[in-house]
Design an enzyme around this catalytic site. Structure first.
Site, PDB file in Angstrom:
ATOM      1  N   CYS A 122       0.801  -1.221   0.000  1.00  7.02           N
ATOM      2  CA  CYS A 122       0.000   0.000   0.000  1.00  7.02           C
ATOM      3  C   CYS A 122       0.837   1.276   0.000  1.00  7.02           C
ATOM      4  CB  CYS A 122      -0.943   0.016   1.201  1.00  7.02           C
ATOM      5  SG  CYS A 122      -2.193  -1.286   1.160  1.00  7.02           S
ATOM      6  N   HIS A 260      -3.331   7.215   3.396  1.00  2.79           N
ATOM      7  CA  HIS A 260      -3.786   5.989   2.739  1.00  2.79           C
ATOM      8  C   HIS A 260      -5.226   5.731   3.167  1.00  2.79           C
ATOM      9  CE1 HIS A 260      -4.268   1.951   1.433  1.00  2.79           C
ATOM     10  NE2 HIS A 260      -3.991   1.381   2.594  1.00  2.79           N
ATOM     11  N   ASN A 290     -10.536   0.980  -0.351  1.00  4.99           N
ATOM     12  CA  ASN A 290      -9.081   0.846  -0.236  1.00  4.99           C
ATOM     13  C   ASN A 290      -8.534   0.361  -1.572  1.00  4.99           C
ATOM     14  OD1 ASN A 290      -6.450  -0.089   0.237  1.00  4.99           O
ATOM     15  ND2 ASN A 290      -6.914  -0.742   2.324  1.00  4.99           N
TER      16      ASN A 290
END
Length: 333
Positions: A122, A260, A290
């Site tokens: 990520c 994030h 996400n």
């Protein structure tokens, strides 16, 4: 990102772009799928809709589309680039790299310019951006395309909706250039391998592969959100404090915080932990989910195009990833 980086690197983000697949998956559809009461998915996970890539919307296709938008904002053509760095959480294929595929899609397959990937799940975008800054600072590149593109939908295990329900597909890119009024003021990256089992996709490498046989579930992403949160939360406040000291900035001097988009709960907890006013935090999770590595640059593109992050502003890009790792960069746009 270098744990010892203390000197600002003069570069400017000239353009940003993002791509979301044509198909959407509404939370109401997930309610129906699991025979939940209407509104359950939205209230439980804080997500309204996410985008799901079709067969023709490959990782490299989405990345190239995002790159074109970033180049257009920057006022450049693909031939003006002299490096391409990919920071995807999951590659389109093991060999060659996704950056090679994007180079060719942009019409640069005969150009010879360097194109390669870095991987930090990520946090792939932040690592690739930091590498671009280092290449620029030592004179090896002047104008670099950095992209992240991920198709989470292909690896979700819907027998565990608490993980599967929050992910979406998409891509984003930036064009950075030496000089100008922008800068990477400070960056940092830390890894705590004690959390290595919190987020795992076992298949696709050399240990678990089709030639040797894949056991049920090994080709699906699994996540222990509680474990990931425990490891990250122990280190995040100190990490951010150290990063801001290196940037010579206080939290209240930041114009924008771009985290994030891990989950609605993670965004809420991070804001509380860092004592951030919600108005300064870019939160697009409800509409994207996400997006793995594409999450941070998609939020960055949204912030730039919506006017929340403007020329001369200082922003914090921050996130966590499988590992467990924490990464961040303080940038002047």
């Amino acid at each position: 990102m270098s744990a010892t980086n203390t000197d600002p690197i003069n570069l400017t983000i000239r353009g940003t772009g993002s791509y979301r697949p044509r198909q959407t998956l509404e939370s109401s559809q997930i309610d129906i799928r699991f025979d939940w009461a209407p509104g359950t998915c939205l209230s439980r996970y804080g997500i309204e809709t996410r985008h799901v890539a079709a067969e023709d919307e490959t990782t490299s296709f989405m990345a190239a589309e995002a790159a074109k938008l970033a180049l257009d904002m920057a006022g450049y053509s693909a031939s003006d680039l002299d490096m391409i760095l990919g920071g995807c959480g999951v590659m389109e294929q093991p060999i060659p790299s996704t950056a090679v595929l994007v180079q060719d899609r942009l019409g640069l397959g005969r150009s010879g310019i360097p194109a390669y990937d870095v991987n930090a799940t990520c946090l792939g975008f932040l690592q690739a951006l930091d590498l671009a800054a280092m290449q620029i600072s030592c004179g090896r590149a002047r104008r670099v395309l950095v992209f992240s593109s991920d198709i989470a939908s292909v690896g979700l295990d819907w027998s565990h909706p608490e993980a599967a329900a929050i992910f979406g597909d998409g891509a984003a890119a930036v064009v950075v250039e030496a000089g100008g009024n922008g800068a990477v003021l400070a960056s940092d990256f830390r890894t705590y391998g004690e959390g290595r089992d919190a987020c795992v996709l076992a298949a696709g490498g050399t240990r678990v592969n089709p030639a040797r046989g894949i056991k049920p579930g090994e080709d699906r992403f699994r996540m222990d959100g509680a474990q990931a949160y425990r490891v990250a939360s122990r280190h995040l406040p100190r990490f951010v404090a150290r990063l801001l000291r290196r940037a010579d900035k206080a939290m209240d001097q930041l114009d924008c915080v771009i985290p994030h988009q891990a989950s609605a709960l993670a965004l809420e907890h991070a804001a509380e932990m860092l004592r951030l006013a919600s108005g300064r935090v870019v939160d697009i999770f409800a509409g994207t989910g996400n997006q793995i590595a594409a999450s941070i640059p998609t939020a960055l593109d949204h912030a730039v195009r919506s006017g929340r992050f403007k020329r001369g502003d200082t922003g914090l890009l921050i996130g966590t990833s499988a590992g467990i790792s924490i990464g961040g960069a303080v940038v002047r746009l």
